[in-house]
Design an enzyme around this catalytic site. Structure first.
Site, PDB file in Angstrom:
ATOM      1  N   ASP A 167       0.853  -1.082   0.176  1.00 39.40           N
ATOM      2  CA  ASP A 167      -0.025   0.057  -0.067  1.00 39.40           C
ATOM      3  C   ASP A 167       0.806   1.106  -0.020  1.00 39.40           C
ATOM      4  O   ASP A 167       0.449   2.376  -0.623  1.00 39.40           O
ATOM      5  CB  ASP A 167      -1.007  -0.087   1.214  1.00 39.40           C
ATOM      6  CG  ASP A 167      -2.168   0.788   1.261  1.00 39.40           C
ATOM      7  OD1 ASP A 167      -2.411   1.512   0.200  1.00 39.40           O
ATOM      8  OD2 ASP A 167      -2.918   0.855   2.016  1.00 39.40           O
ATOM      9  N   CYS A 213      -0.945  10.534   1.684  1.00 40.44           N
ATOM     10  CA  CYS A 213      -2.329  10.724   1.000  1.00 40.44           C
ATOM     11  C   CYS A 213      -2.456  11.765   0.078  1.00 40.44           C
ATOM     12  O   CYS A 213      -2.134  12.886   0.425  1.00 40.44           O
ATOM     13  CB  CYS A 213      -3.148  11.185   2.409  1.00 40.44           C
ATOM     14  SG  CYS A 213      -4.807  10.956   1.863  1.00 40.44           S
ATOM     15  N   ASN A 232      -1.961   5.651   5.668  1.00 40.21           N
ATOM     16  CA  ASN A 232      -2.031   4.230   6.550  1.00 40.21           C
ATOM     17  C   ASN A 232      -1.789   4.842   7.970  1.00 40.21           C
ATOM     18  O   ASN A 232      -1.019   5.540   7.927  1.00 40.21           O
ATOM     19  CB  ASN A 232      -1.188   3.281   6.195  1.00 40.21           C
ATOM     20  CG  ASN A 232      -1.801   2.735   4.749  1.00 40.21           C
ATOM     21  OD1 ASN A 232      -2.736   1.958   4.762  1.00 40.21           O
ATOM     22  ND2 ASN A 232      -0.933   2.757   3.674  1.00 40.21           N
TER      23      ASN A 232
END
Lengths: 308, 308
Positions: B12, B241, B250
């Site tokens: 991620d 982000c 995260n």
């Protein structure tokens, strides 16, 4: 369910940075936060100006804050002399720190626990001398309640004992302060429960939490679960944390308000308006880092419906 | 009480930054986290290399991860083709995303809910074809479960319905993902409770939370209160982000481990060793911001005694 946010930035934030914010900027900040719906602001500290020149205008700020309808003006006082000045200025809420770590107390306030308890009793007597309707709210802030950077572990029995002694000495209430960022949610739950059991639910309604290790809002949640209804926070997390560059000290008012309102709690605060207050602070203190995630990310699309 | 941390940084985190981390650095990262005690790592994603060149070496990473004793190698798969590659490579855990916001699903995966559910059924059949002892764990990640940046509110009934359909289609488990940082603790508690009630406690054990608005760890606490035992997190909050500069995406593994261990949960992770892994990531991606409060502040003096 209503939650009271007590903004401590003008005191706790400004006392921990070297620059002195001009009086007019402080007034603009306080006025703007009150206009955004903040109902309690700690405007300064009655310490000698030689010790903290940043706080030299606290009496003027108390007078100014008292002109704002619906605002409770709070101040920190280190001792009886400070309390005298606070009452003379017209402060509505006084907090005196009592460090649960006696080493920290001796180093920070140069006083033993017994000496601070005696001072609390004298302040309580002075506060109680006012007519009932005009009496200021007198709180004892139990600092290093969750641990101390000098002593390490602070025994929970000691926190409970000092809470009892502070109330016995005449304080209306105690507040648990995570001065060092040592709190975790399990400890918050346990300690709030134990202190409430010892002194009564209405004698512990507030927490002063830091975000030193990122747990600030999780600790807030733990406090809410135990019936806490007042939370200290600082706009933009102002002040930072001297031993942790990039880490904020106080929990960030904006993120706290976001969490509470997203969960359906009422704070009475207009979060969009609150976030605009940051500009006043950053204009007055250029380059001073402000923290907070919500101001960067913005509000979710569904925020209005959740906050309603 | 044991909590499983599922490190998702290599997937991620790395998929959301443009630079490609060299294979050897990825291996060093994975090996160092496993050595620090992390027992599950999502090492990559089986998407076409033309779409995400950062993930082109996922098969090699699965093979490498499988040489590490005690490590569960997880991967993300977008579809049946990806699942085929994942199984061929030897992945032990497969996650397929199912976006609860159908608008988001159509935009992101170019598929309707019905199409994704059909694909889940096909993947489930393929996973089930392996002998019982060798079967990979197949999970459906319900993304945008707490809200969508396009649709806004995502109805909770819809989350429950899709969780039921995913399990009916053959998934072993669902995970609730706060893709957008819309979750709050009240919503986490409500939704976890509702989904568990619908599909069973053992079908929802994990959450994938973001820290977009600073609520990540408070949301973790809410999940723990509802019996969640697996938490996704990313070392250094890697990835950030895209629409919120300075905000981490995260939740940060280091802060999460700090909170859990301070509370007395067992994670099996050596936090000091884990924090040292940051150097591998920052050496491989110079200038990439890493987040986290605990690495800046350091561990409290009493940490050892609390974590014990």
């Amino acid at each position: 369910m209503n939650i009271l946010i007590s903004e401590v930035g003008p005191r706790d934030g400004l006392q921990s940075i070297e620059r002195i914010m001009p009086l007019e900027a402080k007034k603009a900040w306080i006025a703007a936060e009150a206009a955004a719906g903040v109902r309690e602001i700690e405007v300064g500290s009655f310490v000698p100006a030689s010790v903290l020149p940043q706080m030299a205008d606290t009496a003027e700020l108390v007078a100014f804050g008292n002109t704002i309808a619906g605002l409770t003006v709070a101040v920190l006082v280190p001792n009886l002399k400070g309390a005298e000045r606070a009452l003379a200025a017209g402060a509505r809420k006084l907090s005196i720190p009592l460090s649960v770590s006696e080493t920290h107390s001796l180093k920070n306030l140069r006083r033993s626990h017994d000496q601070v308890i005696d001072e609390i009793a004298r302040v309580a007597t002075m506060v109680a001398a006012a007519p009932a309707g005009e009496r200021a709210h007198f709180e004892v802030g139990l600092s290093t309640a969750f641990g101390c950077t000098i002593e390490g572990t602070v025994p929970e029995d000691k926190v409970v004992d000092l809470a009892e002694r502070a109330i016995a000495a005449g304080a209306a209430e105690v507040c648990l302060s995570d001065t060092t960022g040592y709190a975790d949610p399990a400890k918050v739950r346990r300690l709030v429960r134990r202190v409430k059991a010892a002194i009564g639910d209405d004698r512990l309604t507030s927490l002063h939490l830091h975000n030193t290790r990122g747990l600030g809002l999780a600790n807030v949640l733990a406090g809410l679960d135990e019936g806490i209804t007042t939370l200290d926070a600082s706009l933009g997390g102002l002040g930072g944390c001297p031993w942790a560059p990039g880490a904020s000290g106080n929990i960030v008012t904006e993120d706290l308000v976001f969490m509470l309102q997203a969960m359906g709690y009422q704070t009475g605060i207009d979060l969009e308006a609150l976030m605009k207050v940051r500009a006043i602070v950053s204009d007055a203190l250029p380059g001073e880092p402000l923290y907070g995630f919500t101001p960067d990310a913005g509000l979710p699309l569904d925020f209005e419906s959740r906050a309603a």
